[in-house]
Structure formats: structure tokens, C-alpha cells
Design a protein around this motif. Structure first.
Motif, mmCIF file in Angstrom:
data_model
loop_
_atom_site.group_PDB
_atom_site.id
_atom_site.type_symbol
_atom_site.label_atom_id
_atom_site.label_comp_id
_atom_site.label_asym_id
_atom_site.label_seq_id
_atom_site.Cartn_x
_atom_site.Cartn_y
_atom_site.Cartn_z
ATOM 1 N N GLU A 188 0.814 -1.207 0.000
ATOM 2 C CA GLU A 188 0.000 0.000 0.000
ATOM 3 C C GLU A 188 0.856 1.269 0.000
ATOM 4 O O GLU A 188 0.460 2.307 -0.523
ATOM 5 C CB GLU A 188 -0.980 0.014 1.175
ATOM 6 N N VAL A 189 2.060 1.183 0.570
ATOM 7 C CA VAL A 189 2.989 2.309 0.549
ATOM 8 C C VAL A 189 3.525 2.517 -0.865
ATOM 9 O O VAL A 189 3.598 3.652 -1.365
ATOM 10 C CB VAL A 189 4.132 2.081 1.557
ATOM 11 N N ALA A 212 0.917 16.894 8.472
ATOM 12 C CA ALA A 212 -0.025 16.926 9.597
ATOM 13 C C ALA A 212 -0.200 15.531 10.193
ATOM 14 O O ALA A 212 -0.314 15.376 11.419
ATOM 15 C CB ALA A 212 -1.371 17.470 9.131
ATOM 16 N N GLN A 213 -0.223 14.531 9.337
ATOM 17 C CA GLN A 213 -0.391 13.155 9.811
ATOM 18 C C GLN A 213 0.786 12.736 10.685
ATOM 19 O O GLN A 213 0.598 12.161 11.772
ATOM 20 C CB GLN A 213 -0.531 12.218 8.609
ATOM 21 N N LYS A 224 13.396 1.903 7.105
ATOM 22 C CA LYS A 224 13.404 1.006 8.260
ATOM 23 C C LYS A 224 11.987 0.628 8.705
ATOM 24 O O LYS A 224 11.813 -0.252 9.553
ATOM 25 C CB LYS A 224 14.128 1.667 9.437
ATOM 26 N N ILE A 225 10.980 1.302 8.149
ATOM 27 C CA ILE A 225 9.591 1.040 8.562
ATOM 28 C C ILE A 225 8.711 0.700 7.353
ATOM 29 O O ILE A 225 7.539 1.025 7.322
ATOM 30 C CB ILE A 225 8.999 2.230 9.351
ATOM 31 N N HIS A 226 9.308 0.029 6.384
ATOM 32 C CA HIS A 226 8.574 -0.445 5.202
ATOM 33 C C HIS A 226 8.082 0.696 4.310
ATOM 34 O O HIS A 226 7.077 0.563 3.621
ATOM 35 C CB HIS A 226 7.420 -1.362 5.620
ATOM 36 N N ALA A 227 8.830 1.819 4.352
ATOM 37 C CA ALA A 227 8.625 2.887 3.365
ATOM 38 C C ALA A 227 9.782 2.791 2.374
ATOM 39 O O ALA A 227 10.417 1.745 2.244
ATOM 40 C CB ALA A 227 8.561 4.246 4.047
ATOM 41 N N LEU A 237 5.924 7.962 3.121
ATOM 42 C CA LEU A 237 6.512 7.835 4.459
ATOM 43 C C LEU A 237 5.451 8.048 5.534
ATOM 44 O O LEU A 237 5.397 7.311 6.528
ATOM 45 C CB LEU A 237 7.653 8.831 4.630
ATOM 46 N N ALA A 238 4.611 9.055 5.349
ATOM 47 C CA ALA A 238 3.533 9.306 6.315
ATOM 48 C C ALA A 238 2.614 8.102 6.423
ATOM 49 O O ALA A 238 2.163 7.744 7.518
ATOM 50 C CB ALA A 238 2.749 10.548 5.904
ATOM 51 N N LYS A 239 2.333 7.458 5.285
ATOM 52 C CA LYS A 239 1.473 6.274 5.294
ATOM 53 C C LYS A 239 2.135 5.139 6.063
ATOM 54 O O LYS A 239 1.506 4.473 6.892
ATOM 55 C CB LYS A 239 1.162 5.832 3.873
#
Length: 382
Positions: free
Chosen positions: A15-16, A50-51, A202-205, A246-248
Motif C-alpha cells: 500500500e505504501v 499533519a499526519q 526502516k519502517i517499510h517505506a 513515508l507518512a502512510k
């Protein structure tokens, strides 16, 4: 392939990736442009900012998107120190920081700054008393990583923040590259760090995405000069697709934090128990109270590369203690700092979990590791 090297990098979430592609296809305009397409891209960028601000409990104007953890760490270290020389030229960091911190601090030392390095114990933890003793009136920056990338030791960030804010005027920077999405970290009033740095891959982005976040407005000198984007602090056309994806990924990580922590801790403890069955052939660098997603170990008298290759032949991917130094022949500075016995220094490998790791992966790792150890024992390499 069973991939257990998630602290080096992660596979992006589908989804990213879909978000990244969609933004590139439909919102490719320059967000600084005043025409409609530019305004739409900028609106999307603002929404992503904002997220992230909401996830970290800070203000939108305190989130800057970067190209990754190294840039973010460099920006924090050079930006704060250069802007605050009127307060002093003293820096405190630890001896087990990531090279993007240590090399930046080394450069500042060459420019006339004084640097104190906090020692760590055999578990990779700093002494809060030493931190208290090292703080001075002239201390302008304290930089302490939350989770060590090689052995998973967790530093007492909230307690350190309290001491730093009570005893000095220093800015407290935390490299949260290995902790965000795996452990709780956010700005918590005066008890939290002043600056946090995060890396997307490191976070699946995606690689090439990262951010720096401030608890409150900081006096900071920009590293990049030009068009004045990112509130005048990071010039250059903002990579909107990277920022939005990245925000997602950050939102997904935070939403699944409790589940991930429980899962990683279970596997971490399970593998520690499993590895103790090999007796004095194994030395554990990670401890039970360390971060659940990182487990480092060493096999007596064996080079890490031999173990990595033997596991790879069985479809298991792990790494030496750090992907950033795995191609170097010298012993890692972290391994030296935690005083790993000499017969274990060359054999350090790191197992690290991610969102895509499964229970079956852990089971297969244990089988493969047992086979490798038996094979090496038969060949009398251990």
C-alpha cells in the motif's frame, strides 16, 4: 527466501508503494508552484506533514521531510551546534552511535568543538550518572540513539531528557531510526527529546525518505541553501511522493505498534532460549531487556561471513552486526564498546524482524541454524 535483515532495510508495504506510484502519476507538480497542480501537490504534502505531526504529538511546522536517517542526523547535529555557538561548543554523545552521528561529531571536533563520549556497559547501556557529570554550562547538544542498530540495546531516553533539561540548556537529539514503529517514542512535554530523526526504509517505506521532527521551535542553521523550502530550513524541491508514502508507512507502524512489540518480544525471547542450548559456543550480545526486533549473537572462533553464507545456502538472510559496516574488515565499534570476548569478536551476526516476518520464518531459522552448527562442528570449525 526468509528475510531476517530488517534492521538493514525493509521491504516496502504494497500500500505504501501504491501510494508512491499514485502520487507520482497524479500529483507530480512542484509543490512550490502557484498553479492549480502545484497547489494540489502542496495540499497533499501538508496533509502528510499533519499526519506525522499527529503521530509524534508535535506541530506541523516542526516536521521536515528529508532524504533519510543520515541526512536527518547530520542536519540535527550540524544545524543545532552551528546555530548555538554563543551558548558553548561542547557536545555529548555515546560511543555506540551510528556512523552518521559519530562522523558528524568528529567533524565538529576538528572544527574546535569539545566532545565527550558516554561509555556503555556490557549490555550496551549508558550511565545516567555519567551523563549528569558530563553536562556543562557550555553543552549545546546531547545526541543519544534510542535503540542501537547492532545489538538492540535501549537507552533510557525519558530519564536522560529529564536530566538534560534540568541541568543544562543543551538540545537533546535522539536518533530514533531503529526504534520508531517498534517502540513508543514521541514528544512528551518537557520530559521528551527535543529532536527526533526517522528513516523511511526502516519502517517499510522507501529508501530516500526520512524526516526530522522538533518538540518545539529550534534555533537551527540550514545545511542546504536555495529556494527556502521546508520553512526555510531545507531548500530543494520537496519529494512529495516520498513524503506521502513515508507518512502512510508511519501511520501503519504506529497503528500496529502494540501487536508488533508483542510479536517481536515473543520471538526474541524464544530465540534467546534456543541459542542458550548451544552452550559456550554462542555469545549473546543482545539481552532480554533489549529491543525485541534485534538479536545479535556470535559463534566462538568463527567469522560472521561464514555463518551468513552457510545460512544463506539454506534460504535464510541475516547480516553481520551492521549493514553500514558489514563490508569492512575491522571489528565494529559497538562490539568493541560492549567488550565482546576476543574469541567471539569476528563471528557476530544480527537477526532482525519486520512487519513481514512470520512464525514460520522463526521456526525455519532455528532448523537452519541447528543444521549449520552441526555441520560446522563436524568440520571442526567450532
Amino acid at each position: 527466501m526468509i528475510y531476517l535483515d530488517n534492521s538493514a532495510t525493509t521491504q516496502p508495504h504494497k500500500e505504501v508503494l501504491d501510494t508512491f506510484v499514485q502520487v507520482n502519476e497524479s500529483y507530480y507538480a512542484n509543490p512550490a508552484s502557484i498553479h492549480e497542480a502545484g497547489v494540489e501537490a502542496n495540499t497533499l504534502l501538508d496533509r502528510a506533514r499533519a499526519q506525522v505531526a499527529q503521530l509524534l504529538h508535535t506541530e506541523e511546522q516542526h516536521i521536515l521531510f528529508t532524504a533519510g536517517g543520515t541526512e536527518s542526523n547530520n542536519f540535527a547535529i550540524f544545524g543545532i551546534t552551528k546555530a548555538n555557538t554563543h551558548k558553548g561548543k561542547h557536545i555529548i554523545t555515546t560511543e555506540i552511535e551510528h556512523p552518521s552521528v559519530l562522523e558528524a561529531v568528529k567533524e565538529l571536533r576538528n572544527e574546535g568543538f569539545e566532545v565527550d563520549y558516554l561509555k556503555v556497559d556490557q549490555n550496551g547501556k549508558i550511565s545516567l550518572e555519567e551523563l549528569r557529570e558530563k553536562l556543562r554550562k557550555e553543552t549545546v547538544l546531547v545526541s543519544i540513539m534510542h535503540v542501537n542498530n547492532e545489538i538492540g540495546s535501549i537507552q533510557p531516553i525519558e530519564e536522560a531528557a529529564r536530566i538534560i533539561h534540568e541541568k543544562s540548556r543543551a538540545t537533546f537529539h535522539v536518533d530514533a531510526v531503529q526504534s520508531f514503529g517498534k517502540l513508543p517514542i514521541q514528544f512528551n512535554g518537557d520530559l521528551g527529546p527535543d529532536i527526533i530523526t526517522i528513516s523511511g526504509h526502516k519502517i517499510h517505506a522507501l529508501k530516500g525518505s526520512g524526516l526530522i521532527a522538533f518538540r518545539k521551535k529550534q534555533n537551527i542553521t540550514p545545511l542546504l541553501l536555495g529556494g527556502g523550502q521546508e520553512f526555510g530550513l531545507r531548500s530543494g524541491t520537496v519529494a512529495v511522493p516520498q513524503a506521502v508514502s513515508l507518512a502512510k508507512a508511519a501511520r501503519i507502524a504506529v497503528e500496529n505498534l502494540d501487536m508488533s512489540m508483542n510479536k517481536y518480544k515473543k520471538w526474541h525471547d524464544e530465540l534467546i532460549q534456543f541459542l542458550t542450548e548451544f552452550g559456550d559456543n554462542i555469545h549473546l550480545l543482545s539481552t532480554k531487556d533489549g529491543a525485541g526486533h534485534i538479536l545479535s549473537l556470535s559463534v566462538k572462533g568463527l567469522k560472521g561471513e561464514i555463518l551468513i553464507n552457510a545460512l544463506q545456502k539454506r534460504g535464510i538472510i541475516v547480516s553481520t552486526s551492521s549493514a553500514c559496516s558489514s563490508k569492512q574488515t575491522k571489528t565494529s565499534h559497538v562490539v568493541e564498546a560492549v567488550k565482546v570476548p576476543s574469541e567471539f569478536k569476528k563471528g557476530v551476526i544480527r537477526i532482525s524482524f519486520g512487519a513481514k516476518t512470520t512464525e514460520e520464518d522463526i521456526t525455519e531459522f532455528k532448523k537452519a541454524f541447528t543444521n549449520v552448527m552441526n555441520e560446522l562442528k563436524g568440520e571442526k570449525q567450532i
